[in-house]
Design a protein around this motif. Structure first.
Motif: not given
Ligand code: BF8
Ligand code: SF4
Length: 635
Positions: A572-580, A584-587, A597-604, A608-610
């Motif tokens: 979902s993030v890779a397709l350009g969708i902000p994803t809530h 808590m993800p185990q990262v 996953l939460t910031q750089t993804a937005k530029d790329l 991004y994950f929220l």
């Protein structure tokens, strides 16, 4: 006490009964597991080789590297992409199974299966760019199956999988290609993830996460093909009125719960149950056979045939505690191993059906497409037989069920819109988004988790977003939550939708012949059917000439838990969708992976994950994202 565990009234009714009967449920085991391992929660525990387990001290006092030298970033990245690989494996195995069934039907080898929706099959062939002029249905089915199975076989690294190429916007495909994350072969990509995460392999967190994104896109490919070929084989969903929650179990029927994910088995069970109804009556069940669904198998038969949904993930055990489920038939995924033990406390036949998914204590009926009718008859006969042993004094069916209008695939959404504008069906949707009557679209997906009071985050967020005129779509256990809580009704639209959303849903619903609004949340199907939502989004983006990361579209998995949800969230993030994510993800043990996953993804990627555990705040944040996207589009 129980209301903190679940907000589902039928689950809350049954928990004290389970306790009285001495049956331990998922919530009891959750409590017994406290406190849970903090290293695992942060993702910094590595068990990838037998020098380990190694764990990184998150406070910086103890070890900062594992015995081999891997640091927290490497360990977290490896762990999370292995989760993606597992999720992708699950979905694409499901997809492969369906593709092989289509091939079998094309070759006339599977008498129990047929192509129920020829128009869909032709549409799929066209989508894949196959020339089918003058060909008959078996030939088209063979061609579609072949093109689909190529996605598991292609060895040319530069050639994208057929389904992903046919599904995404051109811009998105190019953007993903520039990052070298477009899968060429689902199996190969999953294998690569397992290979590169072995001890002594890829240690670069950025490179690992990019590999994970490729795996997630392989997951997407597998989901698309699973959904579309299932429609061709079993029928494309269209709106149907049914019911949800444990009250759909009937005291005077032989109740068969179909549970898991793969529609192949449940379809045949439904068909055979119809033929064996009389036998059930003869066995003393005046209402005959009643099939109810659990988890995504339940969603599959619900959106296609209106079979009622008894439970989503967390209340699967409680379906058995009603004492009135005569057989629980399971295929793959999300089946708690505890069900066989609980079934044994009652008279319930718990039946596994897939060679690679067995549960100790359950009866196994090896389901094969070639012998599907015979296998299904055996299963239904076992249910009728079990019914004779049912103890009516132990039956406790909660008096809770809600009406649910379900079955909103791409075709039915477009069909409903076409009643407003037959020439250009998407236009009314686009117009209403542009003029702000609909502020944006939110796709609710994902599971239940014991980390969250069952269904509470789904319901809280949906009500808030709907009040702010956001159009809501749902799949998987999210859809189950909404169905059980009465949010898939016209009444819910009237009660909870903001004024302009209510007006749009009423206009579409009325024009589509529903005598009132569309339901507040549109049920698109099982988790693999998240691909349906993407198709709607792609159609809108294509029409506007924009890419997916420009649309006022968000996704949310407020109660996520499965590795499959990790894979879905990542594509979902890779397709350009902000994803809530509301769990808590185990990262978080790696600042670098968290930032990726939460910031750089937005530029790329634009998506991004929220992460926000509070559902009220999460809804606010998604509303902000939607407004930000609108601003970007100048609307
Ligand atoms: O595929 S939502 S708990 S049932 S993983 Fe499982 Fe999660 Fe439910 Fe369906 Ni999806
Ligand atoms: Fe420890 Fe490295 Fe082995 Fe992981 S791969 S268990 S960090 S030695």
């Amino acid at each position: 006490m129980t209301m903190k565990l679940t907000t589902d009234p039928s689950a809350a009714t049954l928990l004290p009964i389970a306790k009285k009967e001495g049956i331990s449920t998922v919530w009891d085991r959750h409590r017994a597991m406290q406190p849970q391992c903090g290293f695992g929660q942060l993702g910094v525990c590595c068990r990838i080789c037998w020098k380990g387990p190694c764990r990184i001290d998150p406070f910086g006092d103890g070890p900062q590297r594992g015995i081999c030298g891997a640091d927290a970033d490497t360990i977290v990245a490896r762990n999370v992409i292995r989760m993606i690989a597992a999720g992708a494996a699950g979905h694409s195995e499901h997809g492969r199974h369906v593709a092989l069934a289509l091939q079998g039907v094309a070759e006339g080898r599977l008498p129990a299966c047929q192509i129920r929706d020829e128009a869909k099959l032709r549409a799929v062939a066209a989508k894949l760019g196959l020339c089918t002029e003058g060909q008959d249905i078996p030939a088209i089915a063979a061609a579609v199956a072949k093109a689909t199975l190529e996605d598991f076989q292609n060895q040319d690294h530069d050639a994208p999988c057929n389904w992903i190429e046919a599904t995404l916007t051109k811009k998105r495909l190019e953007r993903l290609q520039a990052l070298h994350v477009v899968p060429h072969n689902i199996d190969a990509v999953i294998t690569q993830i397992m290979g590169r995460t072995l001890v002594g392999c890829d240690a670069d967190p950025v490179n690992l996460i990019l590999g994970g994104i490729k795996g997630a896109l392989a997951d997407f490919d597998g989901m698309c093909l699973a959904t579309e070929l299932s429609d061709a084989l079993f029928g494309t969903p269209s709106p149907v009125i049914t019911a949800a929650n444990l009250g759909v179990i009937k005291p005077d029927a032989v109740n068969i719960a179909v549970h898991g994910h793969n529609p192949l088995l449940s379809e045949v069970v439904c068909e055979v149950a119809g033929q064996m109804d009389e036998e059930a009556r003869k066995a003393g069940a005046p209402a005959g056979i009643n099939i109810v669904g659990i988890c995504c198998t339940g969603n599959e038969v619900m959106v296609r045939h209106g079979i009622p949904l008894a439970a989503n993930y967390l209340s699967q055990e409680l379906a058995l505690v009603t004492g009135a489920v005569d057989a629980m038939v399971v295929d793959v995924q999300c089946i708690m191993p505890s069900v066989s033990e609980i079934g044994a406390c009652f008279h319930t036949a718990v039946i596994t059906t897939m060679a690679e998914n067995k549960i100790p204590g359950a009866t196994h009926v090896d389901f094969k497409e070639e012998t599907a009718l015979e296998n299904a008859r055996r299963i239904v006969a076992a249910a009728i037989d079990a019914y004779k042993r049912r103890d009516p004094r132990r039956v406790n069916i909660p008096d809770f069920k809600q009406t649910a209008i379900v079955g909103f695939g791409v075709e039915s959404v477009v069909g409903a819109l076409a009643t407003l504008n037959p020439e250009d069906p998407l236009q009314p949707l686009i117009e209403n988004i542009a003029n702000g009557n609909i502020r944006g679209i939110a796709l609710f997906a994902g599971c239940n988790s014991t980390q969250v009071a069952q269904d509470s985050s789904f319901v809280t967020m949906a009500k808030k977003l709907a009040a702010n005129n956001v159009l809501l779509l749902a799949t998987g256990c999210g859809a189950g939550s909404f169905a059980k809580h009465g949010l898939m009704t016209q009444e819910a639209t009237l009660e909870y939708a903001g004024d302009s959303l209510k007006a749009v849903l009423t206009a579409i619903g009325t024009s589509a012949g529903l005598n009132g609004p569309l339901p507040l949340v549109l049920h698109m199907g099982s988790c693999v059917d998240n691909s349906r939502a993407v198709q709607v989004a792609v159609a809108v983006a294509d029409k506007l000439g924009v890419d997916l990361d420009q649309l006022p579209l968000v996704a949310s998995a407020p109660e996520a838990m499965s590795e499959k949800a990790v894979a879905i969230g990542t594509w979902s993030v890779a397709l350009g969708i902000p994803t809530h994510l509301g769990t808590m993800p185990q990262v978080t043990g790696s600042a670098k992976v968290t930032e990726l996953l939460t910031q750089t993804a937005k530029d790329l990627l634009g998506g991004y994950f929220l992460v926000e555990l509070d559902p009220n705040l999460a809804a606010d944040k998604l509303l902000e994202v939607i407004e930000e996207r609108r601003k970007g589009l100048g609307i």
